[in-house]
Scaffold this active site. Structure first.
Site, PDB file in Angstrom:
ATOM      1  N   ASP A   1       5.110  44.800  42.845  1.00  0.00           N
ATOM      2  CA  ASP A   1       6.289  44.992  43.702  1.00  0.00           C
ATOM      3  C   ASP A   1       6.022  46.130  44.686  1.00  0.00           C
ATOM      4  OD1 ASP A   1       7.760  43.068  42.372  1.00  0.00           O
ATOM      5  OD2 ASP A   1       8.978  44.478  41.220  1.00  0.00           O
TER       6      ASP A   1
ATOM      7  N   ARG B   1       3.896  38.261  48.468  1.00  0.00           N
ATOM      8  CA  ARG B   1       5.336  37.986  48.491  1.00  0.00           C
ATOM      9  C   ARG B   1       5.833  38.712  49.742  1.00  0.00           C
ATOM     10  NH1 ARG B   1       8.391  41.067  44.212  1.00  0.00           N
ATOM     11  NH2 ARG B   1       7.927  39.362  42.786  1.00  0.00           N
TER      12      ARG B   1
HETATM   13  C1  LIG Z   1      12.015  37.446  44.364  1.00  0.00           C
HETATM   14  C2  LIG Z   1      12.340  38.700  45.130  1.00  0.00           C
HETATM   15  C3  LIG Z   1      11.566  39.826  44.962  1.00  0.00           C
HETATM   16  C4  LIG Z   1      11.815  40.988  45.692  1.00  0.00           C
HETATM   17  N1  LIG Z   1      10.968  42.051  45.592  1.00  0.00           N
HETATM   18  C5  LIG Z   1      11.152  43.128  46.383  1.00  0.00           C
HETATM   19  C6  LIG Z   1      10.211  44.186  46.421  1.00  0.00           C
HETATM   20  O1  LIG Z   1       9.185  44.169  45.742  1.00  0.00           O
HETATM   21  N2  LIG Z   1      10.471  45.239  47.243  1.00  0.00           N
HETATM   22  C7  LIG Z   1      11.599  45.293  48.034  1.00  0.00           C
HETATM   23  O2  LIG Z   1      11.765  46.270  48.769  1.00  0.00           O
HETATM   24  N3  LIG Z   1      12.518  44.308  47.999  1.00  0.00           N
HETATM   25  C8  LIG Z   1      12.317  43.234  47.200  1.00  0.00           C
HETATM   26  N4  LIG Z   1      13.236  42.214  47.212  1.00  0.00           N
HETATM   27  C9  LIG Z   1      14.551  42.413  47.859  1.00  0.00           C
HETATM   28  C10 LIG Z   1      14.539  42.016  49.302  1.00  0.00           C
HETATM   29  O3  LIG Z   1      13.755  42.934  50.027  1.00  0.00           O
HETATM   30  C11 LIG Z   1      15.957  42.011  49.895  1.00  0.00           C
HETATM   31  O4  LIG Z   1      16.521  43.250  49.802  1.00  0.00           O
HETATM   32  C12 LIG Z   1      16.889  41.009  49.253  1.00  0.00           C
HETATM   33  O5  LIG Z   1      16.232  39.835  48.924  1.00  0.00           O
HETATM   34  C13 LIG Z   1      18.036  40.659  50.203  1.00  0.00           C
HETATM   35  O6  LIG Z   1      17.507  40.144  51.394  1.00  0.00           O
HETATM   36  P1  LIG Z   1      17.677  38.606  51.836  1.00  0.00           P
HETATM   37  O7  LIG Z   1      16.394  38.160  52.432  1.00  0.00           O
HETATM   38  O8  LIG Z   1      18.201  37.816  50.721  1.00  0.00           O
HETATM   39  O9  LIG Z   1      18.689  38.709  53.067  1.00  0.00           O
HETATM   40  P2  LIG Z   1      20.134  39.330  53.207  1.00  0.00           P
HETATM   41  O10 LIG Z   1      20.483  39.173  54.642  1.00  0.00           O
HETATM   42  O11 LIG Z   1      20.211  40.697  52.605  1.00  0.00           O
HETATM   43  O12 LIG Z   1      20.998  38.383  52.328  1.00  0.00           O
HETATM   44  C14 LIG Z   1      21.179  37.017  52.645  1.00  0.00           C
HETATM   45  C15 LIG Z   1      22.399  36.491  51.914  1.00  0.00           C
HETATM   46  O13 LIG Z   1      22.145  36.534  50.500  1.00  0.00           O
HETATM   47  C16 LIG Z   1      23.265  37.017  49.804  1.00  0.00           C
HETATM   48  N5  LIG Z   1      22.862  38.102  48.908  1.00  0.00           N
HETATM   49  C17 LIG Z   1      21.771  38.891  49.019  1.00  0.00           C
HETATM   50  N6  LIG Z   1      21.724  39.756  47.984  1.00  0.00           N
HETATM   51  C18 LIG Z   1      22.813  39.515  47.222  1.00  0.00           C
HETATM   52  C19 LIG Z   1      23.337  40.067  46.024  1.00  0.00           C
HETATM   53  N7  LIG Z   1      22.722  41.060  45.377  1.00  0.00           N
HETATM   54  N8  LIG Z   1      24.477  39.560  45.515  1.00  0.00           N
HETATM   55  C20 LIG Z   1      25.114  38.553  46.132  1.00  0.00           C
HETATM   56  N9  LIG Z   1      24.677  37.988  47.275  1.00  0.00           N
HETATM   57  C21 LIG Z   1      23.556  38.456  47.818  1.00  0.00           C
HETATM   58  C22 LIG Z   1      24.257  37.551  50.823  1.00  0.00           C
HETATM   59  O14 LIG Z   1      25.394  36.700  50.769  1.00  0.00           O
HETATM   60  C23 LIG Z   1      23.622  37.400  52.162  1.00  0.00           C
HETATM   61  O15 LIG Z   1      24.474  36.765  53.046  1.00  0.00           O
HETATM   62  C24 LIG Z   1      12.948  41.031  46.550  1.00  0.00           C
HETATM   63  C25 LIG Z   1      13.742  39.894  46.724  1.00  0.00           C
HETATM   64  C26 LIG Z   1      13.437  38.728  46.057  1.00  0.00           C
HETATM   65  C27 LIG Z   1      14.259  37.515  46.323  1.00  0.00           C
END
Ligand SMILES: Cc1cc2nc3c(=O)[nH]c(=O)nc-3n(C[C@H](O)[C@H](O)[C@H](O)COP(=O)(O)OP(=O)(O)OC[C@H]3O[C@@H](n4cnc5c(N)ncnc54)[C@H](O)[C@@H]3O)c2cc1C
Length: 298
Positions: free
Chosen positions: A124, A174
């Site tokens: 990560d 990722r």
């Molecule tokens: C498998 C995976 C691994 C990850 N690993 C890392 C990592 O190693 N380092 C790192 O910095 N980040 C990591 N992340 C987090 C990532 O960086 C984002 O912060 C997170 O995925 C939200 O971004 P998004 O692309 O979903 O877009 P966003 O624009 O944030 O969200 C899109 C939509 O998803 C919904 N949503 C998002 N999060 C939530 C929530 N918690 N509860 C309810 N609804 C929600 C919202 O409705 C929003 O409209 C990871 C995410 C995933 C999916």
């Protein structure tokens, strides 16, 4: 929404039992067995998983050694239970902030153990203080092992350079937006720019035929993933979508039904607080839930 921003600011003051209650969908539970039950259920639905033993920023070496043991147990159990599941590890949990060499040795032990089971380890990415060190450790490990991958964050201005360098060694990525609070000097702040940069990073990695985990719940971004898969004529074995446990199960189902590989990130363990706080701050309905819980509104 301004109200939501205020709540996010006040979140550290919210009592822990309330945070725990609302973070239940995001965490499998305190024990490995909870994670196994969750993964088995996901596998039944045709969904892959990655296990994360919750914990970060270890302050003593013993904490990191315990985490290594927890990951050993996770890998043994995945093998014994025939689960379709790999693992994700946080470098600061494995001692990055204590001693870089110690972290490297811990990562190596876990990756070697995973290799013996033909399994895979995703490193990560944490906040920007760690980025260079994590990439450097990854590049060293990549020389010795095939079963290791890294995470790149689309919000960081440096990421295009990092991906451009890492594709030379056919890195397994990722790509995600990034979750930590970073300064504008080093990170894009605009939603559209982050999404465009995400698409550019995906394009750079996929065009080089690197395997990519497209980690997002944002349908605008997953659409770019689908567009590139189509334009580059990729097979389903050359990429996967990734989502977090407890977020947008409908999108998850749509992607699986369309035949794409989809992996869910399944965190478990006793150190649930920091992870849960980050997830709750991203939930658009959190202000509503928290106010309701604190003031007992129906
Ligand atoms: C498998 C995976 C691994 C990850 N690993 C890392 C990592 O190693 N380092 C790192 O910095 N980040 C990591 N992340 C987090 C990532 O960086 C984002 O912060 C997170 O995925 C939200 O971004 P998004 O692309 O979903 O877009 P966003 O624009 O944030 O969200 C899109 C939509 O998803 C919904 N949503 C998002 N999060 C939530 C929530 N918690 N509860 C309810 N609804 C929600 C919202 O409705 C929003 O409209 C990871 C995410 C995933 C999916």
């Amino acid at each position: 929404m301004i109200f939501n921003k205020l709540i996010v600011w006040f979140m550290p003051l919210v009592p822990k039992f309330i945070v725990k209650h609302f973070s239940r969908p995001y965490v499998a539970g305190p024990d490995l067995q909870d994670a196994v039950d969750t993964v088995r259920e996901l596998n039944k639905q045709g969904i892959l998983a990655t296990l994360d033993v919750l914990g970060e920023s270890a302050k003593e070496k013993e904490e990191s050694e315990e985490a290594v043991e927890d990951y050993f147990r996770a890998l043994e159990t995945i093998q014994a239970e025939h689960l379709d599941c790999n693992i994700s590890v946080k470098p600061t949990q494995l001692g990055l902030l204590l001693d870089k060499e110690f972290c490297y040795e811990n990562l190596k032990r876990i990756i070697r153990k995973a290799q013996s089971y033909d399994n895979f380890v995703r490193i990560d990415m944490e906040d920007s203080n760690c980025t260079s060190d994590v990439i450097e450790l990854f590049q060293r490990l990549q020389k010795e092992f095939k079963n290791v991958g890294i995470v790149i964050q689309a919000y960081l201005r440096r990421s295009l350079d990092d991906v451009t360098e890492l594709v030379k060694t056919r890195t397994n990525f990722r790509i995600c937006k990034g979750i930590y609070v970073e300064h504008r000097d080093i990170a894009y702040k605009d939603y559209e720019i982050i999404n465009n940069n995400f698409a550019l990073l995906l394009e750079t990695a996929l065009k080089s035929r690197c395997y990519v985990g497209i980690a997002t719940h944002d349908e605008k971004v997953s659409w770019h993933g689908l567009r590139l898969v189509h334009q580059l004529g990729l097979s389903h074995e050359e990429y996967e979508f990734q989502m977090l446990l407890g977020v947008d199960e409908q999108l998850r189902r749509i992607l699986v039904d369309e035949g794409h590989r989809l992996r869910v990130y399944v965190p478990y363990g006793k150190n649930w607080y920091a992870y849960s706080m980050r997830r709750l701050k991203e939930n658009p309905r959190i202000a509503f839930y928290i106010i309701k819980a604190i003031f007992g509104f129906k």
